[in-house]
Design a protein around this motif. Sequence first.
Motif, short mmCIF file in Angstrom:
data_model
loop_
_atom_site.label_atom_id
_atom_site.label_comp_id
_atom_site.label_asym_id
_atom_site.label_seq_id
_atom_site.Cartn_x
_atom_site.Cartn_y
_atom_site.Cartn_z
N ALA A 1 0.39 6.90 -6.56
CA ALA A 1 -0.34 7.91 -6.97
C ALA A 1 0.09 9.65 -6.32
O ALA A 1 -0.48 9.95 -7.18
N LEU A 2 0.96 9.98 -5.24
CA LEU A 2 1.08 11.30 -5.20
C LEU A 2 2.61 11.56 -6.44
O LEU A 2 2.09 12.62 -6.90
N LEU A 3 2.49 11.00 -7.28
CA LEU A 3 3.50 11.11 -8.29
C LEU A 3 3.22 11.21 -9.31
O LEU A 3 3.31 11.76 -10.55
N LEU A 4 2.23 10.33 -9.85
CA LEU A 4 1.26 10.22 -10.93
C LEU A 4 0.44 11.57 -10.85
O LEU A 4 0.85 12.38 -11.82
N PHE A 5 0.01 11.48 -9.42
CA PHE A 5 -1.06 13.23 -10.29
C PHE A 5 0.04 14.14 -9.54
O PHE A 5 -0.25 15.23 -10.26
N ALA A 6 1.37 14.20 -9.32
CA ALA A 6 1.97 15.68 -9.08
C ALA A 6 2.93 15.98 -10.80
O ALA A 6 2.50 16.76 -11.28
N ALA A 7 3.01 14.59 -11.11
CA ALA A 7 3.51 14.70 -12.59
C ALA A 7 2.32 15.40 -13.64
O ALA A 7 2.53 16.09 -14.41
N MET A 8 1.40 15.12 -13.29
CA MET A 8 -0.04 15.15 -14.52
C MET A 8 -0.22 17.10 -13.73
O MET A 8 -0.22 17.55 -15.09
N GLY A 9 -0.25 16.97 -12.91
CA GLY A 9 -0.29 18.64 -12.33
C GLY A 9 1.12 19.66 -13.18
O GLY A 9 0.59 20.90 -13.58
N LEU A 10 2.20 19.19 -13.12
CA LEU A 10 3.16 19.61 -13.37
C LEU A 10 2.73 20.04 -15.20
O LEU A 10 3.10 20.93 -15.64
N THR A 11 2.56 17.96 -15.78
CA THR A 11 2.22 18.73 -17.34
C THR A 11 1.01 20.00 -17.06
O THR A 11 1.39 20.82 -18.57
N PHE A 12 0.04 19.84 -16.80
CA PHE A 12 -1.09 20.81 -17.26
C PHE A 12 -0.28 22.33 -17.06
O PHE A 12 -0.54 22.98 -17.82
N ALA A 13 0.08 22.52 -16.09
CA ALA A 13 0.97 24.38 -15.56
C ALA A 13 1.64 24.72 -16.84
O ALA A 13 1.93 25.57 -17.60
N LEU A 14 2.62 22.91 -17.08
CA LEU A 14 3.84 23.68 -18.25
C LEU A 14 2.61 23.96 -19.48
O LEU A 14 3.44 24.75 -20.12
N ALA A 15 1.86 22.85 -19.86
CA ALA A 15 0.98 23.06 -21.05
C ALA A 15 0.24 24.42 -20.84
O ALA A 15 0.16 24.66 -22.64
N ALA A 16 -0.07 25.38 -19.87
CA ALA A 16 -0.80 25.87 -19.79
C ALA A 16 0.04 27.05 -20.02
O ALA A 16 -0.33 28.40 -20.62
N LEU A 17 1.01 27.25 -19.27
CA LEU A 17 2.20 28.02 -19.44
C LEU A 17 2.65 28.04 -21.47
O LEU A 17 2.94 29.86 -21.63
N PRO B 1 0.32 -0.36 0.61
CA PRO B 1 0.27 -0.20 -0.39
C PRO B 1 0.98 1.25 0.21
O PRO B 1 0.30 2.84 -0.75
N GLU B 2 1.63 0.99 0.25
CA GLU B 2 2.68 2.24 1.14
C GLU B 2 2.81 2.39 -1.01
O GLU B 2 3.22 4.04 -1.30
#
Length: 68
Positions: A14-30, A7-8
């Motif tokens: 999940a934490l790394l996946l959502f962090a990578a998705m957030g970074l990808t969306f932020a960079l794409a928007a920028l 479970p760890e």
Amino acid sequence: MGTSLTPEFWERFALLLFAAMGLTFALAALFDELALRRINRRTHRPPTAPAQTPPRTGTTDHRTSVSC
């Protein structure tokens, strides 16, 4: 030799996946914003008047005829 996914692992995954998705969306928007600014800057320039050529002083043609 099999390993079980703990479970760890899934929590970190999940934490790394959502962090990578957030970074990808932020960079794409920028980058989209920068591209749109560049396009808008080119299209919204006021048109410049073409440079006027100086008027000719004479109307007679002083070229030599080349016909045979």
